[in-house]
Write a protein that holds these residues in place. Structure first.
Motif, PDB file in Angstrom:
ATOM      1  N   ASN A   1      50.452  38.960  30.376  1.00 36.73           N
ATOM      2  CA  ASN A   1      49.997  39.041  31.594  1.00 36.73           C
ATOM      3  C   ASN A   1      49.690  40.574  32.036  1.00 36.73           C
ATOM      4  O   ASN A   1      50.225  40.845  32.981  1.00 36.73           O
ATOM      5  N   GLU A   2      49.059  41.064  31.211  1.00 34.85           N
ATOM      6  CA  GLU A   2      48.894  42.673  31.483  1.00 34.85           C
ATOM      7  C   GLU A   2      47.184  42.699  32.099  1.00 34.85           C
ATOM      8  O   GLU A   2      46.095  42.523  31.655  1.00 34.85           O
ATOM      9  N   ARG A   3      47.582  43.076  33.406  1.00 35.06           N
ATOM     10  CA  ARG A   3      46.207  43.059  34.196  1.00 35.06           C
ATOM     11  C   ARG A   3      45.321  43.951  34.263  1.00 35.06           C
ATOM     12  O   ARG A   3      45.721  45.101  33.672  1.00 35.06           O
ATOM     13  N   VAL A   4      44.018  43.885  34.155  1.00 36.71           N
ATOM     14  CA  VAL A   4      43.165  44.543  33.993  1.00 36.71           C
ATOM     15  C   VAL A   4      42.460  44.877  35.517  1.00 36.71           C
ATOM     16  O   VAL A   4      42.426  43.886  36.277  1.00 36.71           O
ATOM     17  N   GLY A   5      41.503  45.737  35.651  1.00 38.73           N
ATOM     18  CA  GLY A   5      40.896  46.136  36.956  1.00 38.73           C
ATOM     19  C   GLY A   5      39.345  45.721  36.899  1.00 38.73           C
ATOM     20  O   GLY A   5      38.789  45.139  35.738  1.00 38.73           O
ATOM     21  N   LYS A   6      38.677  46.455  37.624  1.00 39.55           N
ATOM     22  CA  LYS A   6      37.159  46.131  37.900  1.00 39.55           C
ATOM     23  C   LYS A   6      36.522  46.499  36.634  1.00 39.55           C
ATOM     24  O   LYS A   6      36.765  47.529  36.087  1.00 39.55           O
ATOM     25  N   ASP A   7      35.387  45.818  36.166  1.00 37.36           N
ATOM     26  CA  ASP A   7      34.605  46.054  35.254  1.00 37.36           C
ATOM     27  C   ASP A   7      35.369  46.338  33.758  1.00 37.36           C
ATOM     28  O   ASP A   7      35.487  47.453  33.355  1.00 37.36           O
ATOM     29  N   PRO A   8      36.061  45.207  33.509  1.00 38.27           N
ATOM     30  CA  PRO A   8      37.013  45.702  32.295  1.00 38.27           C
ATOM     31  C   PRO A   8      36.292  46.057  30.916  1.00 38.27           C
ATOM     32  O   PRO A   8      36.866  46.661  30.174  1.00 38.27           O
ATOM     33  N   TRP A   9      34.906  45.545  30.769  1.00 33.74           N
ATOM     34  CA  TRP A   9      34.664  46.077  29.497  1.00 33.74           C
ATOM     35  C   TRP A   9      33.790  47.302  29.699  1.00 33.74           C
ATOM     36  O   TRP A   9      33.315  47.861  28.629  1.00 33.74           O
ATOM     37  N   GLY A  10      33.599  48.067  30.732  1.00 39.56           N
ATOM     38  CA  GLY A  10      33.352  49.237  30.930  1.00 39.56           C
ATOM     39  C   GLY A  10      31.705  49.287  31.114  1.00 39.56           C
ATOM     40  O   GLY A  10      31.126  50.410  31.533  1.00 39.56           O
ATOM     41  N   ASP A  11      31.087  48.378  30.720  1.00 40.97           N
ATOM     42  CA  ASP A  11      29.521  48.265  30.655  1.00 40.97           C
ATOM     43  C   ASP A  11      28.975  47.090  31.272  1.00 40.97           C
ATOM     44  O   ASP A  11      27.907  46.889  31.002  1.00 40.97           O
ATOM     45  N   GLY A  12      29.701  46.639  32.320  1.00 44.69           N
ATOM     46  CA  GLY A  12      29.209  45.308  33.088  1.00 44.69           C
ATOM     47  C   GLY A  12      27.703  45.941  33.712  1.00 44.69           C
ATOM     48  O   GLY A  12      27.875  47.022  34.253  1.00 44.69           O
ATOM     49  N   ARG A  13      26.709  44.974  33.619  1.00 40.57           N
ATOM     50  CA  ARG A  13      25.548  45.464  34.314  1.00 40.57           C
ATOM     51  C   ARG A  13      24.924  44.552  35.383  1.00 40.57           C
ATOM     52  O   ARG A  13      24.385  45.090  36.340  1.00 40.57           O
ATOM     53  N   THR A  14      25.853  43.499  35.471  1.00 38.96           N
ATOM     54  CA  THR A  14      25.204  42.404  36.668  1.00 38.96           C
ATOM     55  C   THR A  14      26.382  42.227  37.568  1.00 38.96           C
ATOM     56  O   THR A  14      27.538  42.765  37.386  1.00 38.96           O
ATOM     57  N   LEU A  15      26.024  41.526  38.629  1.00 37.78           N
ATOM     58  CA  LEU A  15      26.764  41.548  40.096  1.00 37.78           C
ATOM     59  C   LEU A  15      28.099  41.259  39.686  1.00 37.78           C
ATOM     60  O   LEU A  15      29.229  41.764  40.473  1.00 37.78           O
ATOM     61  N   GLU A  16      28.479  40.348  38.856  1.00 34.29           N
ATOM     62  CA  GLU A  16      29.789  39.575  38.723  1.00 34.29           C
ATOM     63  C   GLU A  16      31.078  40.797  38.344  1.00 34.29           C
ATOM     64  O   GLU A  16      32.041  40.726  38.780  1.00 34.29           O
ATOM     65  N   TRP A  17      30.287  41.565  37.527  1.00 38.86           N
ATOM     66  CA  TRP A  17      31.446  42.790  37.204  1.00 38.86           C
ATOM     67  C   TRP A  17      31.468  43.902  38.290  1.00 38.86           C
ATOM     68  O   TRP A  17      32.448  44.552  38.151  1.00 38.86           O
ATOM     69  N   SER A  18      31.022  43.788  39.347  1.00 38.65           N
ATOM     70  CA  SER A  18      31.039  44.770  40.659  1.00 38.65           C
ATOM     71  C   SER A  18      32.312  44.372  41.385  1.00 38.65           C
ATOM     72  O   SER A  18      32.579  45.039  42.176  1.00 38.65           O
ATOM     73  N   LEU A  19      32.766  43.236  41.274  1.00 36.55           N
ATOM     74  CA  LEU A  19      33.760  42.437  42.100  1.00 36.55           C
ATOM     75  C   LEU A  19      35.160  43.182  41.584  1.00 36.55           C
ATOM     76  O   LEU A  19      35.467  43.299  40.482  1.00 36.55           O
ATOM     77  N   PRO A  20      35.996  43.248  42.608  1.00 42.04           N
ATOM     78  CA  PRO A  20      37.546  43.492  42.111  1.00 42.04           C
ATOM     79  C   PRO A  20      38.234  42.330  41.418  1.00 42.04           C
ATOM     80  O   PRO A  20      37.772  41.238  41.432  1.00 42.04           O
ATOM     81  N   LEU A  21      39.064  42.796  40.404  1.00 43.88           N
ATOM     82  CA  LEU A  21      40.045  41.458  39.872  1.00 43.88           C
ATOM     83  C   LEU A  21      41.253  41.698  40.484  1.00 43.88           C
ATOM     84  O   LEU A  21      41.893  42.741  40.487  1.00 43.88           O
ATOM     85  N   PRO A  22      42.038  40.583  40.708  1.00 45.94           N
ATOM     86  CA  PRO A  22      41.213  39.212  40.598  1.00 45.94           C
ATOM     87  C   PRO A  22      40.323  39.262  41.698  1.00 45.94           C
ATOM     88  O   PRO A  22      40.391  39.742  42.831  1.00 45.94           O
ATOM     89  N   VAL A  23      39.120  38.442  41.429  1.00 41.30           N
ATOM     90  CA  VAL A  23      38.057  38.213  42.426  1.00 41.30           C
ATOM     91  C   VAL A  23      38.732  37.290  43.746  1.00 41.30           C
ATOM     92  O   VAL A  23      39.570  36.567  43.521  1.00 41.30           O
TER      93      VAL A  23
END
Lengths: 640, 116
Positions: A488-510
């Motif tokens: 359960n290691e939480r990650v933050g927004k845009d975890p892959w670092g290269d998200g291009r589309t809208l879904e990656w702009s959201l804070p995690l958890p959404v």
């Protein structure tokens, strides 16, 4: 948020999922349901390969083998591949188009529960007198003859599941057409959304023929009609046409979302805009359209005549053109990109040659004279496993790694992911490549064993070893999933670092409402544009204000349960009746069947009534709550 | 589900709205009377005992006209904002007709295409 989540009792979490109408939670339900059936189908595949590993094997009896191959095909197509793709559609598409939920959240939940109960119903056949054994295509001449209730489980189970899929299809068409964020024109929709739209349209058009075919089969087997009973004037060819009018679009329903997932992966991990976006869209739509024009290529040897065969053969070959456009666009997307070899990217890179090989054998099968040789041999088995595993299953595994952080807020382990990939990739080619030759050497499909000394021994053993590698890969994946959930290691927004589309702009958890303010879309790859021009902040298209959300509901579960009960009533209705077909007329009479049928329908219709007459107006998310959430996010960012 | 946001119409708008409705009503009545007439014509042809082949052909054509009138004038397919619905219905109809034709040719008539 995390602290409160941990304090909740197990029952409250379960109740939350039983009643949820949130597309993100429904996605998780689909992932669990589809994943369970995927393991079940995989187990059946292993049984098949063990049986065929050596000649004259008696690991499974001939009858059992028929049941296992039927259930392997049916489970993998209807209960594993499609629900897993729908899981990703649910998880991603509303976020990608900037919506707070799908158009009909209640229908979304209903779709899941109907699918789930249908799948359970179908698989209960194993414990209730034997599974269906007429093949996943259930050709009527076999299906009418099949003794016992196996085929009844198939017909009713798929009817129930199919209703769920149809609802989901309608839901996604409406969602994508009507709920896109301001500025997101059709030609700015990411490819995942486009392929979901086309697949959903295909569902809307392709499932009704299946529904009709299954109803005809249900009526014949359970209520004494004669649609497929030749001695009473019926015609079994009608089933074949109906089934493939559904069945061919169905394979595009499976592959198009896979294309969408890979298109996303290529552009994220090559860190380039997708090459030839508009031609990709054009090709997607064209594939969807052609998909309805080619069904008879599954029936070349039925005796349609040379002209019909030629028309359908040429139409089939035409599909290679839009698919070729896509393949070249993907290659050109990678070309010159700054490539990151993550697990999803490995699957995507492996997908191109694997899927192309399946496509090439598809063209070979579309050549009518050659098809008379290939028909009903392992060549066909090799072909469709190359496209379905090399396309859809690779996409599901890639999508699982890619979208895991979006769905669960953690990352799957990359090292284990790469182990899974290499084992699965090797195992897949080992299993199915050799089957092309097995087919050309004349080994028929759907036969439970073969004789020694026909030259099939070595190739079958190789194939089985490949299947074992795929099983090991799946176990590693399961271990990876368990370990990731435990750590359960939480990650933050845009975890892959290269998200291009809208879904990656959201804070995690959404957040459960997705967007505090619906963003303004300024072009294709909306998030990438804001990264370049606005420091990665989406521009809101509306002031911060209250908005409306739907309430949770337990009704979808009850409504689906009613259909499940109805299924049992219909199933046992014809048992032992003298008007019934031979397959069931000598079985014990069940007087309660009619009452169960009525009770099941009553449950469904009463819950529909409750839903219709009891107003459920939903609730408003208040501005104060949104401000609190945004402030908390701001603080978190400051702390980092 | 936002709050109602209604402004009273200006006189010009009201006039425009009324005119549109009047035209709409005229369309409705015209197409309705046309449909009644077509139905009457179909019954009349049967009553006059014309050649069955002519009746069948004519009735199918008239039915098609009725379907179009029904969809466009009564179910609002001609109105703005119905583009997708129109597209879906036309594509669906195209497929359905192709399927039915195929069934008639190769299942019902039963002869392979090209051998007739």
């Amino acid at each position: 948020m995390a602290a409160t989540a941990q304090k909740r009792s197990a029952w409250s979490v379960i109740w939350d999922y039983l009643t949820t109408v949130d597309h993100k939670k429904i996605a998780i339900l689909y992932l669990m349901g589809g994943g369970f059936f995927f393991l079940l189908g995989g187990l059946e595949a292993m049984l098949i390969r063990i049986q065929l590993a050596v000649p004259n094997n008696d690991f499974l009896s001939a009858g059992m083998f028929n049941q296992v191959i039927t259930m392997h095909g049916t489970t993998m197509i209807f209960l594993a591949a499609m629900p897993l793709l729908i899981a990703f559609m649910n998880a991603v598409v509303p976020l990608q188009i900037g919506a707070r939920d799908v158009a009909f959240p209640f229908l979304n939940a209903l779709g899941f529960w109907v699918f789930f109960f249908g799948g359970v119903f179908l698989n209960l056949s194993w414990f209730l007198g034997g599974a269906p054994d007429a093949g996943w295509t259930s050709y009527a001449s076999l299906a009418i003859d099949s003794p016992g209730h196996g085929v009844d489980f198939y017909a009713l189970g798929l009817q129930i599941t199919g209703a769920g899929t149809l609802m989901t299809g309608i839901n996604f068409v409406t969602t994508i057409i009507t709920m896109r964020a301001p500025g997101m024109t059709f030609m700015r929709m990411p490819l995942m959304t486009w392929t979901t739209l086309v697949a959903a349209v295909l569902i809307v058009f392709a499932f009704p023929p299946l529904t009709i075919a299954l109803f005809l089969l249900i009526f014949d087997r359970m209520f004494g009609s004669n649609f497929f009973i030749v001695e009473a004037g019926g015609n079994t060819i009608i089933w074949e046409h109906f089934f493939w009018i559904f069945g061919h679009p169905e394979v595009y329903i499976l592959i198009l979302p896979a294309f969408g997932i890979f298109s996303e992966i290529f552009s994220i991990f090559a860190r380039k805009r997708l090459f030839g976006y508009s031609s990709m869209v054009f090709a997607t739509v064209l594939i969807g359209f052609f998909g309805f024009m080619v069904w008879a290529h599954h029936m070349f040897t039925t005796g349609l005549g040379a002209t019909a065969n030629a028309i359908f053969g040429v139409a089939t070959m035409a599909i290679a053109i839009p698919t070729g456009i896509k393949i070249f666009n993907w290659i050109l997307t990678i070309w010159g990109g700054s490539i990151k070899f993550t697990t999803p990217m490995l699957y995507a890179l492996a997908f191109i040659p694997s899927f192309t090989m399946g496509g090439v054998t598809g063209i070979m099968l579309a050549t009518v004279p050659a098809d008379y040789q290939f028909h009903d041999t392992y060549f066909v088995v090799a072909h469709f496993h190359y496209v379905i595993v090399g396309g859809t299953v690779f996409a599901i595994l890639a999508g699982l790694h890619l979208y895991w952080p979006l769905m669960f807020n953690t990352m799957l382990n990359e090292r284990l992911g790469k182990w899974t990939f290499w084992l699965f990739f090797t195992g897949f080619h080992l299993t199915f490549l050799i089957q092309h030759w097995l087919g050309l050497w004349g080994m028929p499909r759907r036969v439970f064993t073969y004789l020694d000394g026909q030259g099939y021994n070595l190739a079958n053993m190789v194939s089985t070893i490949g299947a074992v590698l795929m099983a090991v890969a799946t176990l590693i994946l399961a271990y990876n999933i368990v370990m990731t959930i435990v750590r359960n290691e939480r990650v933050g927004k845009d975890p892959w670092g290269d998200g291009r589309t809208l879904e990656w702009s959201l804070p995690l958890p959404v957040p459960y409402y997705n967007f505090a303010q619906i963003p303004l879309i300024r072009g294709l790859d909306a998030y990438q544009i804001e990264k370049e021009e606005n420091n990665g902040e989406m521009i809101p298209s509306e002031p911060l204000d209250d908005f409306h959300m739907p309430n949770n509901s337990f009704i979808p579960f009850v409504m689906s349960f009613g259909l499940f009960v109805t299924g049992f009533g219909a199933l046992y209705f014809a048992s032992g009746k003298d008007w019934a077909i031979n397959a069931v007329s000598n079985m014990p009479v069940h007087d309660w069947a009619l009452y169960v049928l009525i009770a099941g329908l009553a449950i469904t219709f009463i819950s529909m009534g409750v839903r219709s007459w009891k107003d459920d107006l939903g609730y408003y998310v208040k501005k104060e709550e949104l401000e609190r959430d945004l402030a908390a996010l701001e603080e978190e960012r400051g702390a980092n | 589900m936002a709050e109602l946001n209604q402004k009273p119409l200006t006189d010009v708008q009201l006039k425009q709205r009324k005119l549109e409705r009047k035209i709409e009503m005229r369309h409705h009545v015209t197409s309705f009377s046309l449909m009644i007439f077509l139905t009457f014509a179909a019954f009349a042809m049967v009553a006059l005992e014309l050649d069955p082949l002519i009746i069948t052909a004519a009735v199918i054509v008239m039915a098609l006209v009725q379907v179009i009138l029904q969809f466009y004038y009564f179910m609002h397919m001609k109105d703005k904002g119905h583009g997708f619905i129109r597209l879906f219905m036309l594509v669906g109809m195209y497929f359905a007709i192709a399927f039915v034709l195929c069934y008639v040719l190769i299942v019902w008539i039963g002869l392979p295409i090209g051998s007739v």
